[in-house]
Design a protein around this motif. Sequence first.
Motif, PDB file in Angstrom:
ATOM      1  N   GLU A 183      -1.633  51.137  30.540  1.00  0.00           N
ATOM      2  CA  GLU A 183      -0.853  50.504  31.604  1.00  0.00           C
ATOM      3  C   GLU A 183       0.055  49.409  31.046  1.00  0.00           C
ATOM      4  O   GLU A 183       1.252  49.340  31.371  1.00  0.00           O
ATOM      5  N   GLU A 184      -0.498  48.555  30.193  1.00  0.00           N
ATOM      6  CA  GLU A 184       0.298  47.494  29.575  1.00  0.00           C
ATOM      7  C   GLU A 184       1.425  48.080  28.727  1.00  0.00           C
ATOM      8  O   GLU A 184       2.559  47.598  28.744  1.00  0.00           O
ATOM      9  N   ALA A 185       1.103  49.138  27.993  1.00  0.00           N
ATOM     10  CA  ALA A 185       2.100  49.765  27.119  1.00  0.00           C
ATOM     11  C   ALA A 185       3.248  50.365  27.923  1.00  0.00           C
ATOM     12  O   ALA A 185       4.412  50.277  27.522  1.00  0.00           O
ATOM     13  N   MET A 186       2.934  50.963  29.067  1.00  0.00           N
ATOM     14  CA  MET A 186       3.978  51.580  29.871  1.00  0.00           C
ATOM     15  C   MET A 186       4.911  50.540  30.493  1.00  0.00           C
ATOM     16  O   MET A 186       6.120  50.763  30.617  1.00  0.00           O
ATOM     17  N   VAL A 187       4.353  49.394  30.886  1.00  0.00           N
ATOM     18  CA  VAL A 187       5.190  48.312  31.405  1.00  0.00           C
ATOM     19  C   VAL A 187       6.142  47.819  30.311  1.00  0.00           C
ATOM     20  O   VAL A 187       7.344  47.632  30.529  1.00  0.00           O
ATOM     21  N   ALA A 188       5.593  47.622  29.108  1.00  0.00           N
ATOM     22  CA  ALA A 188       6.422  47.171  27.985  1.00  0.00           C
ATOM     23  C   ALA A 188       7.457  48.228  27.615  1.00  0.00           C
ATOM     24  O   ALA A 188       8.610  47.904  27.304  1.00  0.00           O
ATOM     25  N   ALA A 189       7.060  49.509  27.669  1.00  0.00           N
ATOM     26  CA  ALA A 189       7.976  50.591  27.304  1.00  0.00           C
ATOM     27  C   ALA A 189       9.179  50.639  28.251  1.00  0.00           C
ATOM     28  O   ALA A 189      10.316  50.819  27.810  1.00  0.00           O
ATOM     29  N   GLN A 190       8.925  50.472  29.551  1.00  0.00           N
ATOM     30  CA  GLN A 190      10.047  50.494  30.493  1.00  0.00           C
ATOM     31  C   GLN A 190      10.988  49.326  30.240  1.00  0.00           C
ATOM     32  O   GLN A 190      12.216  49.482  30.285  1.00  0.00           O
ATOM     33  N   ARG A 191      10.432  48.157  29.935  1.00  0.00           N
ATOM     34  CA  ARG A 191      11.267  46.988  29.673  1.00  0.00           C
ATOM     35  C   ARG A 191      12.139  47.210  28.435  1.00  0.00           C
ATOM     36  O   ARG A 191      13.345  46.938  28.447  1.00  0.00           O
ATOM     37  N   VAL A 192      11.540  47.735  27.374  1.00  0.00           N
ATOM     38  CA  VAL A 192      12.292  47.976  26.137  1.00  0.00           C
ATOM     39  C   VAL A 192      13.302  49.103  26.344  1.00  0.00           C
ATOM     40  O   VAL A 192      14.435  49.046  25.841  1.00  0.00           O
ATOM     41  N   ALA A 193      12.919  50.134  27.100  1.00  0.00           N
ATOM     42  CA  ALA A 193      13.839  51.235  27.375  1.00  0.00           C
ATOM     43  C   ALA A 193      15.089  50.739  28.095  1.00  0.00           C
ATOM     44  O   ALA A 193      16.211  51.153  27.781  1.00  0.00           O
ATOM     45  N   LEU A 194      14.898  49.827  29.040  1.00  0.00           N
ATOM     46  CA  LEU A 194      16.048  49.270  29.765  1.00  0.00           C
ATOM     47  C   LEU A 194      16.899  48.387  28.853  1.00  0.00           C
ATOM     48  O   LEU A 194      18.133  48.363  28.977  1.00  0.00           O
ATOM     49  N   GLU A 195      16.256  47.683  27.950  1.00  0.00           N
ATOM     50  CA  GLU A 195      17.009  46.843  27.012  1.00  0.00           C
ATOM     51  C   GLU A 195      17.906  47.700  26.116  1.00  0.00           C
ATOM     52  O   GLU A 195      19.076  47.371  25.872  1.00  0.00           O
ATOM     53  N   ILE A 196      17.349  48.813  25.625  1.00  0.00           N
ATOM     54  CA  ILE A 196      18.146  49.715  24.778  1.00  0.00           C
ATOM     55  C   ILE A 196      19.223  50.389  25.632  1.00  0.00           C
ATOM     56  O   ILE A 196      20.385  50.500  25.230  1.00  0.00           O
ATOM     57  N   GLY A 197      18.833  50.843  26.819  1.00  0.00           N
ATOM     58  CA  GLY A 197      19.777  51.517  27.690  1.00  0.00           C
ATOM     59  C   GLY A 197      20.948  50.650  28.085  1.00  0.00           C
ATOM     60  O   GLY A 197      22.069  51.150  28.289  1.00  0.00           O
ATOM     61  N   ALA A 198      20.720  49.340  28.176  1.00  0.00           N
ATOM     62  CA  ALA A 198      21.796  48.419  28.562  1.00  0.00           C
ATOM     63  C   ALA A 198      22.948  48.425  27.559  1.00  0.00           C
ATOM     64  O   ALA A 198      24.058  47.993  27.883  1.00  0.00           O
ATOM     65  N   LEU A 199      22.697  48.901  26.355  1.00  0.00           N
ATOM     66  CA  LEU A 199      23.743  48.983  25.333  1.00  0.00           C
ATOM     67  C   LEU A 199      24.604  50.226  25.474  1.00  0.00           C
ATOM     68  O   LEU A 199      25.598  50.369  24.772  1.00  0.00           O
ATOM     69  N   VAL A 200      24.203  51.136  26.363  1.00  0.00           N
ATOM     70  CA  VAL A 200      24.954  52.375  26.563  1.00  0.00           C
ATOM     71  C   VAL A 200      26.082  52.114  27.551  1.00  0.00           C
ATOM     72  O   VAL A 200      25.845  51.865  28.732  1.00  0.00           O
ATOM     73  N   ASN A 201      27.302  52.174  27.102  1.00  0.00           N
ATOM     74  CA  ASN A 201      28.472  51.941  27.945  1.00  0.00           C
ATOM     75  C   ASN A 201      29.601  52.861  27.510  1.00  0.00           C
ATOM     76  O   ASN A 201      30.479  52.473  26.724  1.00  0.00           O
ATOM     77  N   PRO A 202      29.604  54.107  27.978  1.00  0.00           N
ATOM     78  CA  PRO A 202      30.672  55.037  27.577  1.00  0.00           C
ATOM     79  C   PRO A 202      32.024  54.527  28.033  1.00  0.00           C
ATOM     80  O   PRO A 202      32.117  53.807  29.024  1.00  0.00           O
ATOM     81  N   PRO A 203      33.075  54.871  27.303  1.00  0.00           N
ATOM     82  CA  PRO A 203      34.417  54.384  27.654  1.00  0.00           C
ATOM     83  C   PRO A 203      34.863  54.868  29.018  1.00  0.00           C
ATOM     84  O   PRO A 203      34.510  55.977  29.435  1.00  0.00           O
ATOM     85  N   ALA A 204      35.622  54.027  29.710  1.00  0.00           N
ATOM     86  CA  ALA A 204      36.142  54.419  31.019  1.00  0.00           C
ATOM     87  C   ALA A 204      37.121  55.570  30.834  1.00  0.00           C
ATOM     88  O   ALA A 204      37.883  55.624  29.875  1.00  0.00           O
ATOM     89  N   ARG A 205      37.101  56.487  31.764  1.00  0.00           N
ATOM     90  CA  ARG A 205      37.998  57.635  31.698  1.00  0.00           C
ATOM     91  C   ARG A 205      39.290  57.315  32.446  1.00  0.00           C
ATOM     92  O   ARG A 205      39.277  56.910  33.591  1.00  0.00           O
ATOM     93  N   GLY A 206      40.377  57.441  31.744  1.00  0.00           N
ATOM     94  CA  GLY A 206      41.650  57.071  32.337  1.00  0.00           C
ATOM     95  C   GLY A 206      42.208  58.107  33.288  1.00  0.00           C
ATOM     96  O   GLY A 206      41.773  59.207  33.376  1.00  0.00           O
TER      97      GLY A 206
END
Length: 208
Positions: free
Chosen positions: A185-208
């Motif tokens: 349970e503790e690991a899954m809470v930490a995993a979601q937090r870290v997953a969101l931290e990594i995911g926050a770096l995903v920003n594909p370029p805007a399509r013109g």
Amino acid sequence: MGTTHSPRSDTRARIVAVALELFSEQGYEQTSLREIADRLGVTKAALYYHFKTKDDIVHGIVQSMAAPIDDTIAWGRDRAWTPELRDELIRRFAAGMSERAPLLRFFHENQPALRDSPAGLEFKERMIAMVRLVHGPGATFEDRLRAAMSLFTINSALFLVKQDASECKEPGHIPENAVPAAGVEEAMVAAQRVALEIGALVNPPARG
């Protein structure tokens, strides 16, 4: 209110649960249909009525345990990509997999045997679809990699939980450079937090 479950579906669910337990304990290739039948307390013929092969059972495991992935893919498929969508996809995936930790553990521990099996290929296709939804259109390779790593954080958390458990098996044994062991349970809470931290770096370029 009545139930929609039939005796046949209940039996199939029991077989899937017991097979997953045995596969996780001793490995897919090391587990026989006879052992599954014995643990269930049924004859091999009764087991054959529901599943003819171990591959059929694994397919049943994937179908019954991967529903949250399918639901998340269906939810996100027709929505325009935004950072908010990205984060919600990760949250939904993490929550669904946290409830089905045995599935991820099973695939992690039996990768060589399952890599090219029909069930393994189905699960791979689901993960590819999830990664594509998380990184969105026009993503660079780096953003595709970040999207994949954000989702695989859940699997990595289970790997660490298993490592913690294996190091604590011997009574009185404290490994060198020991760290506090984490529960699932503790690991899954930490995993979601870290997953969101990594995911926050995903920003594909805007399509013109």
